[in-house]
Design a protein around this motif. Structure first.
Motif, PDB file in Angstrom:
ATOM      1  N   LYS A  38     -25.265  -1.032  -5.099  1.00  0.00           N
ATOM      2  CA  LYS A  38     -24.238  -0.655  -6.071  1.00  0.00           C
ATOM      3  C   LYS A  38     -22.912  -0.329  -5.394  1.00  0.00           C
ATOM      4  O   LYS A  38     -21.839  -0.691  -5.895  1.00  0.00           O
ATOM      5  CB  LYS A  38     -24.717   0.545  -6.880  1.00  0.00           C
ATOM      6  CG  LYS A  38     -25.887   0.225  -7.800  1.00  0.00           C
ATOM      7  CD  LYS A  38     -26.392   1.470  -8.517  1.00  0.00           C
ATOM      8  CE  LYS A  38     -27.550   1.134  -9.445  1.00  0.00           C
ATOM      9  NZ  LYS A  38     -28.110   2.354 -10.099  1.00  0.00           N
ATOM     10  N   SER A  39     -22.962   0.357  -4.255  1.00  0.00           N
ATOM     11  CA  SER A  39     -21.734   0.738  -3.567  1.00  0.00           C
ATOM     12  C   SER A  39     -20.969  -0.486  -3.076  1.00  0.00           C
ATOM     13  O   SER A  39     -19.751  -0.595  -3.250  1.00  0.00           O
ATOM     14  CB  SER A  39     -22.062   1.659  -2.389  1.00  0.00           C
ATOM     15  OG  SER A  39     -20.909   1.941  -1.624  1.00  0.00           O
ATOM     16  N   LEU A  40     -21.680  -1.438  -2.468  1.00  0.00           N
ATOM     17  CA  LEU A  40     -21.010  -2.618  -1.926  1.00  0.00           C
ATOM     18  C   LEU A  40     -20.543  -3.575  -3.019  1.00  0.00           C
ATOM     19  O   LEU A  40     -19.615  -4.361  -2.800  1.00  0.00           O
ATOM     20  CB  LEU A  40     -21.951  -3.354  -0.967  1.00  0.00           C
ATOM     21  CG  LEU A  40     -22.211  -2.659   0.374  1.00  0.00           C
ATOM     22  CD1 LEU A  40     -23.273  -3.413   1.166  1.00  0.00           C
ATOM     23  CD2 LEU A  40     -20.921  -2.545   1.192  1.00  0.00           C
ATOM     24  N   ALA A  41     -21.168  -3.514  -4.185  1.00  0.00           N
ATOM     25  CA  ALA A  41     -20.815  -4.442  -5.268  1.00  0.00           C
ATOM     26  C   ALA A  41     -19.353  -4.332  -5.668  1.00  0.00           C
ATOM     27  O   ALA A  41     -18.754  -5.311  -6.142  1.00  0.00           O
ATOM     28  CB  ALA A  41     -21.710  -4.200  -6.479  1.00  0.00           C
ATOM     29  N   THR A  42     -18.751  -3.161  -5.475  1.00  0.00           N
ATOM     30  CA  THR A  42     -17.355  -2.956  -5.868  1.00  0.00           C
ATOM     31  C   THR A  42     -16.400  -2.997  -4.686  1.00  0.00           C
ATOM     32  O   THR A  42     -15.201  -2.787  -4.852  1.00  0.00           O
ATOM     33  CB  THR A  42     -17.206  -1.601  -6.587  1.00  0.00           C
ATOM     34  OG1 THR A  42     -17.650  -0.548  -5.714  1.00  0.00           O
ATOM     35  CG2 THR A  42     -18.034  -1.577  -7.865  1.00  0.00           C
ATOM     36  N   ASP A  43     -16.929  -3.251  -3.493  1.00  0.00           N
ATOM     37  CA  ASP A  43     -16.060  -3.320  -2.317  1.00  0.00           C
ATOM     38  C   ASP A  43     -15.204  -4.577  -2.386  1.00  0.00           C
ATOM     39  O   ASP A  43     -15.678  -5.647  -2.793  1.00  0.00           O
ATOM     40  CB  ASP A  43     -16.903  -3.323  -1.038  1.00  0.00           C
ATOM     41  CG  ASP A  43     -16.054  -3.171   0.206  1.00  0.00           C
ATOM     42  OD1 ASP A  43     -15.466  -4.176   0.643  1.00  0.00           O
ATOM     43  OD2 ASP A  43     -15.977  -2.044   0.742  1.00  0.00           O
ATOM     44  N   GLU A  44     -13.964  -4.475  -1.954  1.00  0.00           N
ATOM     45  CA  GLU A  44     -13.042  -5.609  -2.093  1.00  0.00           C
ATOM     46  C   GLU A  44     -13.455  -6.811  -1.249  1.00  0.00           C
ATOM     47  O   GLU A  44     -13.124  -7.945  -1.583  1.00  0.00           O
ATOM     48  CB  GLU A  44     -11.611  -5.169  -1.768  1.00  0.00           C
ATOM     49  CG  GLU A  44     -11.355  -4.771  -0.342  1.00  0.00           C
ATOM     50  CD  GLU A  44     -10.831  -5.933   0.481  1.00  0.00           C
ATOM     51  OE1 GLU A  44     -10.428  -6.952  -0.119  1.00  0.00           O
ATOM     52  OE2 GLU A  44     -10.848  -5.821   1.714  1.00  0.00           O
ATOM     53  N   VAL A  45     -14.206  -6.590  -0.174  1.00  0.00           N
ATOM     54  CA  VAL A  45     -14.699  -7.725   0.608  1.00  0.00           C
ATOM     55  C   VAL A  45     -15.693  -8.536  -0.219  1.00  0.00           C
ATOM     56  O   VAL A  45     -15.728  -9.771  -0.144  1.00  0.00           O
ATOM     57  CB  VAL A  45     -15.358  -7.236   1.918  1.00  0.00           C
ATOM     58  CG1 VAL A  45     -16.091  -8.383   2.623  1.00  0.00           C
ATOM     59  CG2 VAL A  45     -14.310  -6.638   2.850  1.00  0.00           C
ATOM     60  N   ILE A  46     -16.489  -7.860  -1.036  1.00  0.00           N
ATOM     61  CA  ILE A  46     -17.488  -8.545  -1.859  1.00  0.00           C
ATOM     62  C   ILE A  46     -16.850  -9.169  -3.096  1.00  0.00           C
ATOM     63  O   ILE A  46     -17.208 -10.281  -3.507  1.00  0.00           O
ATOM     64  CB  ILE A  46     -18.600  -7.557  -2.283  1.00  0.00           C
ATOM     65  CG1 ILE A  46     -19.255  -6.924  -1.048  1.00  0.00           C
ATOM     66  CG2 ILE A  46     -19.636  -8.251  -3.155  1.00  0.00           C
ATOM     67  CD1 ILE A  46     -19.875  -7.915  -0.100  1.00  0.00           C
ATOM     68  N   TYR A  85     -20.355 -11.714   5.618  1.00  0.00           N
ATOM     69  CA  TYR A  85     -20.802 -10.460   5.005  1.00  0.00           C
ATOM     70  C   TYR A  85     -21.027 -10.653   3.507  1.00  0.00           C
ATOM     71  O   TYR A  85     -22.049 -10.229   2.955  1.00  0.00           O
ATOM     72  CB  TYR A  85     -19.749  -9.383   5.243  1.00  0.00           C
ATOM     73  CG  TYR A  85     -20.232  -7.970   5.004  1.00  0.00           C
ATOM     74  CD1 TYR A  85     -20.572  -7.148   6.077  1.00  0.00           C
ATOM     75  CD2 TYR A  85     -20.345  -7.446   3.723  1.00  0.00           C
ATOM     76  CE1 TYR A  85     -21.010  -5.847   5.879  1.00  0.00           C
ATOM     77  CE2 TYR A  85     -20.788  -6.157   3.508  1.00  0.00           C
ATOM     78  CZ  TYR A  85     -21.116  -5.357   4.593  1.00  0.00           C
ATOM     79  OH  TYR A  85     -21.559  -4.072   4.383  1.00  0.00           O
ATOM     80  N   ARG A  86     -20.072 -11.313   2.858  1.00  0.00           N
ATOM     81  CA  ARG A  86     -20.157 -11.544   1.414  1.00  0.00           C
ATOM     82  C   ARG A  86     -21.388 -12.392   1.082  1.00  0.00           C
ATOM     83  O   ARG A  86     -22.138 -12.091   0.146  1.00  0.00           O
ATOM     84  CB  ARG A  86     -18.879 -12.241   0.937  1.00  0.00           C
ATOM     85  CG  ARG A  86     -18.752 -12.377  -0.575  1.00  0.00           C
ATOM     86  CD  ARG A  86     -17.456 -13.100  -0.942  1.00  0.00           C
ATOM     87  NE  ARG A  86     -16.298 -12.469  -0.320  1.00  0.00           N
ATOM     88  CZ  ARG A  86     -15.572 -13.025   0.656  1.00  0.00           C
ATOM     89  NH1 ARG A  86     -15.882 -14.232   1.110  1.00  0.00           N
ATOM     90  NH2 ARG A  86     -14.545 -12.387   1.171  1.00  0.00           N
ATOM     91  N   ASP A  87     -21.603 -13.431   1.871  1.00  0.00           N
ATOM     92  CA  ASP A  87     -22.749 -14.311   1.643  1.00  0.00           C
ATOM     93  C   ASP A  87     -24.070 -13.571   1.845  1.00  0.00           C
ATOM     94  O   ASP A  87     -24.992 -13.681   1.020  1.00  0.00           O
ATOM     95  CB  ASP A  87     -22.669 -15.508   2.596  1.00  0.00           C
ATOM     96  CG  ASP A  87     -23.906 -16.383   2.525  1.00  0.00           C
ATOM     97  OD1 ASP A  87     -24.135 -17.004   1.471  1.00  0.00           O
ATOM     98  OD2 ASP A  87     -24.648 -16.442   3.527  1.00  0.00           O
ATOM     99  N   ALA A  96     -25.281   5.229   2.677  1.00  0.00           N
ATOM    100  CA  ALA A  96     -25.389   3.997   1.898  1.00  0.00           C
ATOM    101  C   ALA A  96     -24.038   3.464   1.459  1.00  0.00           C
ATOM    102  O   ALA A  96     -23.924   2.302   1.064  1.00  0.00           O
ATOM    103  CB  ALA A  96     -26.275   4.230   0.673  1.00  0.00           C
ATOM    104  N   THR A  97     -22.983   4.281   1.521  1.00  0.00           N
ATOM    105  CA  THR A  97     -21.655   3.834   1.084  1.00  0.00           C
ATOM    106  C   THR A  97     -20.831   3.249   2.226  1.00  0.00           C
ATOM    107  O   THR A  97     -19.658   2.921   2.025  1.00  0.00           O
ATOM    108  CB  THR A  97     -20.879   5.006   0.457  1.00  0.00           C
ATOM    109  OG1 THR A  97     -20.621   6.001   1.454  1.00  0.00           O
ATOM    110  CG2 THR A  97     -21.660   5.625  -0.688  1.00  0.00           C
ATOM    111  N   GLN A  98     -21.408   3.115   3.398  1.00  0.00           N
ATOM    112  CA  GLN A  98     -20.674   2.536   4.525  1.00  0.00           C
ATOM    113  C   GLN A  98     -20.152   1.156   4.150  1.00  0.00           C
ATOM    114  O   GLN A  98     -20.899   0.291   3.707  1.00  0.00           O
ATOM    115  CB  GLN A  98     -21.588   2.440   5.744  1.00  0.00           C
ATOM    116  CG  GLN A  98     -20.952   1.776   6.957  1.00  0.00           C
ATOM    117  CD  GLN A  98     -21.912   1.732   8.128  1.00  0.00           C
ATOM    118  OE1 GLN A  98     -22.424   2.764   8.561  1.00  0.00           O
ATOM    119  NE2 GLN A  98     -22.189   0.537   8.638  1.00  0.00           N
TER     120      GLN A  98
END
Length: 530
Positions: free
Chosen positions: A519-527, A469-471, A384-386
């Motif tokens: 939750k993992s993607l919420a803090t990714d710099e792309v997001i 991806y962000r959208d 899930a953290t990919q």
């Protein structure tokens, strides 16, 4: 000879005597007419499809209305079934079997059914033995994925309850046809027949691949692809009975046939990527690409030339030419969404995966290609953290995140050459991987795809991808759409008769995965990037 045989259409193999008689007739005609000039008269538009609908069976209810219960019942000769299996075991050919089908109370005689899939079938056993050919086999140089060829596969390999859940390619038995993946053709034996406008439907496998024995993960993924605005396929859940075997609940999916192609935007040609194929320049002879792409529609007026030209251009263009010219050949905005979706849905087996699962749609008006998602039975499983720029790979248990239990294979299991194991997997004591096999932390080897790789390597296209991806993250995860899809789809599955306890267990695992991924993607710099 075997390669030549594979290039012959199935109908030609079925009716070779008629073709031979016609050949003799024309030979005699040539002898009589000699060098007389014959002028052809073309009356159809160059875009016309030679397909003629003779009968369209309306049925009682829309097959893909998920608010209604559905029933599919197949009956066929056991002798014919064994003959079909003999053919598959002999040379890997998936020949059609004539059967009678009842769909929601409507009887349809003489449909064609055949085995569907490659990676899914690689571990199928018959009398405890696997087929001599495995997934991705292209002859002596092919790489096989699945239990050792001709060897016995453990009963729980790849199944729920088995030790290697979600990472397996097996778990299917020829003695249990109700669990096998089937392609149902309504016009294989009755030319021009349709059911609710369709020529084909796919009964998806019940294998435990992707961590699900019910198809819940695939149905959720299909719903999210549709929610993204990209082309998807409709689905339903139905009870499924084969001869006198036990009734089960199966996922039934719209198969990309000629009718599906006509439903896509504009006027175009649909091409299916073959699992054993490649995206590589093999010259200008279209017959050299028959193992790589199959044309779905407009066979009388169009051909493989657009695909070949795309392959040759992608392979030969410089980086500057690729950056400047790709948008003239591919819908790059759609392609960015496609690539983003595969990552967001943790679908490692996409166009660059070992199954080469995708379709190409060539719009005759815009002269551009669109890449279409297909075969999501391995989606929604894995880590899930990919991250957005991490390469996908086959995961372990459905919903397993970092540190999650990825499962262990059956005792004594030895993967075949070319097979790589998920991160965290510990093989049995004394296990020696084959040459080129997995090292510590390895996942199943990705095949790769030059178009996707070059697209993501280009700085400007990478920005388009990350924006998409962000959208899509906001629309599918942050909005709660993915969580809602799990609840709605599991309710549909229960209403279709699936075991409630099994559905609850798989739905709980999917909720965990969706929550962890959100939750993992919420803090990714792309997001978080503004």
């Amino acid at each position: 000879m075997r390669r030549l045989k594979h290039r012959l259409p199935v109908r030609l193999r079925h009716h070779w005597k008629v073709v031979a008689a016609c050949g003799i007739f024309f030979a005699v005609l040539v002898g009589l007419v000699g060098t007389s000039r014959v002028a052809p008269i073309v009356t159809s538009d160059e875009r016309a499809d030679a397909d003629v609908v003779v009968q369209d069976i309306p049925g009682t209810v829309d097959l893909f209305d998920t608010s209604r219960p559905h029933e599919l019942t197949l009956s066929y000769s056991p002798v014919d079934y064994e003959r079909m299996l003999d053919q598959y075991w002999e040379d890997g050919d998936k020949e059609y079997l004539e059967a009678d089908l009842v769909v929601d109370g409507t009887r349809i005689d003489s449909v064609g059914i055949r085995l569907k899939g490659n990676s899914t079938l690689s571990g199928m056993t018959r009398d405890g033995q696997t087929a001599p050919r495995g997934f991705g086999d292209r002859g002596e140089e092919g790489v096989r994925v699945g239990p050792p060829a001709g060897g016995a596969a453990p009963r729980d390999f790849g199944q729920a309850g088995g030790g290697f859940r979600g990472g397996g390619m097996g778990g299917l038995r020829a003695e249990e046809p109700e669990n096998l993946p089937w392609l149902v053709s309504f016009d294989e034996y009755v030319e021009g027949r349709r059911y609710q406008g369709r020529t084909e439907i796919a009964v998806r496998p019940a294998t435990g691949m992707g961590g699900s024995t019910t198809g819940l993960n695939e149905a959720v993924a299909l719903s999210l692809v549709a929610a993204s605005g990209e082309p998807s396929q409709r689905y339903t859940f139905s009870t499924f009975t084969v001869n006198d075997r036990p009734t089960v609940t199966r996922l039934v999916v719209e198969h990309p046939d000629r009718t599906y192609a006509d439903s896509l935007p504009g006027d175009g040609v649909l091409y299916k990527s073959q699992a054993s194929g490649q995206f590589a320049d093999q010259g200008d002879d279209q017959t050299d690409y028959q193992d790589d792409f199959e044309q779905v529609n407009k066979k009388g007026s169009q051909d493989l030339r657009p695909v070949i030209e795309l392959i040759q251009w992608v392979g030969s263009a410089s980086d500057a030419e690729f950056a400047a010219g790709l948008a003239d050949r591919v819908d790059t905005a759609s392609f960015a969404r496609y690539a983003a979706l595969q990552n967001l849905l943790l679908n490692f087996d996409d166009m660059s995966g070992p199954g080469s699962n995708y379709y190409l749609y060539y719009n005759l008006d815009t002269r551009k290609f669109t890449v279409i998602t297909w075969d999501l039975n391995l989606a929604m499983s894995g880590d899930a953290t990919q991250g957005p720029n991490d390469a996908g790979r086959m995961g372990g248990f459905l919903g397993a995140g970092p540190g999650g239990d990825r499962g262990q294979p059956p005792e004594g299991f030895e993967p075949p050459e070319g097979f790589q194991l998920p991160e965290g997997f510990e093989p049995p004591e004394g296990f020696q991987p084959p040459d080129g096999g997995p090292g510590p932390g390895g996942g199943m080897r990705m095949r790769g795809h030059q178009l996707k790789e070059r697209f993501l390597a280009d700085p400007e296209f990478k920005k388009v991808y990350e924006n998409a991806y962000r959208d899509l993250y906001q629309r599918l995860y942050a909005s709660g759409a993915a969580a809602t899809a799990v609840e709605q789809t599991s309710a549909i599955l229960k209403a279709a008769g699936a075991n409630a306890s099994t559905v609850d267990s798989e739905a709980a695992a999917l909720r965990t995965l969706v929550d962890s991924r959100t939750k993992s993607l919420a803090t990714d710099e792309v997001i978080t990037r503004k």
